[in-house]
Design an enzyme around this catalytic site. Sequence first.
Site, short mmCIF file in Angstrom:
data_model
loop_
_atom_site.label_atom_id
_atom_site.label_comp_id
_atom_site.label_asym_id
_atom_site.label_seq_id
_atom_site.Cartn_x
_atom_site.Cartn_y
_atom_site.Cartn_z
N ASP A 27 0.79 -1.07 -0.25
CA ASP A 27 0.07 0.02 -0.21
C ASP A 27 1.21 1.26 -0.04
O ASP A 27 -0.08 1.80 1.09
CB ASP A 27 -1.11 0.24 1.30
CG ASP A 27 -1.80 -1.17 0.95
OD1 ASP A 27 -1.70 -1.78 0.12
OD2 ASP A 27 -2.74 -0.95 2.23
N LYS A 132 -6.71 -5.28 -3.38
CA LYS A 132 -6.95 -5.82 -2.25
C LYS A 132 -7.91 -4.61 -1.60
O LYS A 132 -8.11 -2.87 -1.32
CB LYS A 132 -6.14 -5.62 -1.32
CG LYS A 132 -5.25 -4.72 -0.25
CD LYS A 132 -4.30 -6.18 0.08
CE LYS A 132 -3.69 -4.15 1.27
NZ LYS A 132 -4.31 -3.50 2.24
N CYS A 165 -2.03 -2.22 7.76
CA CYS A 165 -2.28 -3.64 6.69
C CYS A 165 -0.76 -4.62 6.43
O CYS A 165 -0.95 -5.81 6.46
CB CYS A 165 -2.68 -2.79 5.48
SG CYS A 165 -3.60 -1.69 4.85
C1 C5J Z 1 -3.12 0.85 5.17
C2 C5J Z 1 -5.47 2.00 6.26
N1 C5J Z 1 -2.94 0.68 4.08
N2 C5J Z 1 -4.52 2.52 7.60
N3 C5J Z 1 -5.10 0.95 5.15
O1 C5J Z 1 -2.57 0.23 6.38
O2 C5J Z 1 -6.24 1.65 6.91
#
Ligand code: C5J
Length: 227
Positions: A27, A132, A165
Amino acid sequence: MPDITAIAALPYAFDFDPAHCALLMIDMQRDFLEPGGFGEALGNDVSLLRRTIAPSIRLLTAWRAAGLLAIHTREGHRPDLSDLPEAKRVRGRGPVTIGDAGPMGRILVRGEPGHDIIPELYPAPGEPVIDKPGKGAFHATDLHAILQNRGITQLVVTGVTTEVCVNTTVREANDRGYDCLVLEDCTGSYFPDFHAAGLAMIRAQGGIFGWVGQSADVVTAIGRRGG
Ligand code: C5J
């Protein structure tokens, strides 16, 4: 003969087996990391995430030069939001939520500028990109199938955010039988305490979810191969 290198890590050295290891970059999306993105609009200090970019570039460059498999993930939803659970949509009770207009397009919607990966770490042609809908990269994706088809048993994990994540994905991977080495300098959180706690939880109890190490040690190990 297997090409295995012991990499310094906690709680003990990680036996790096490059032929069966993938780099999983989680991400590294513009909305989370860039000034002017949704993360910053929520009042977060994106510099806490941006400290991961330089070491991640060095790691990805070495990884690619060695011909190893790198996989990228993006958190987001279909434009019609048909894969967005109502519970996720309304969580937080904020004035704007997933699917609404944000500073870089609709928030966490596939195809929008803010949903894409930052240019510094953009996927190269042929590198799988996993879209995802959840926090974990295995939930409702074909990541496990891709890894199995390539004979992958280990993951070097980087990305954001450490406690959300990254942690969710490492726990999912651990339950599916993968050994995960999570890199401290290539993972980041808007909350330094959560970053530290997220990594501590992974390596606690003899590495209950995996190992924690530093990218320089992985880059050195890659450089030593065949040398
Ligand atoms: C991730 C989030 N990528 N914090 N998303 O950690 O919502």
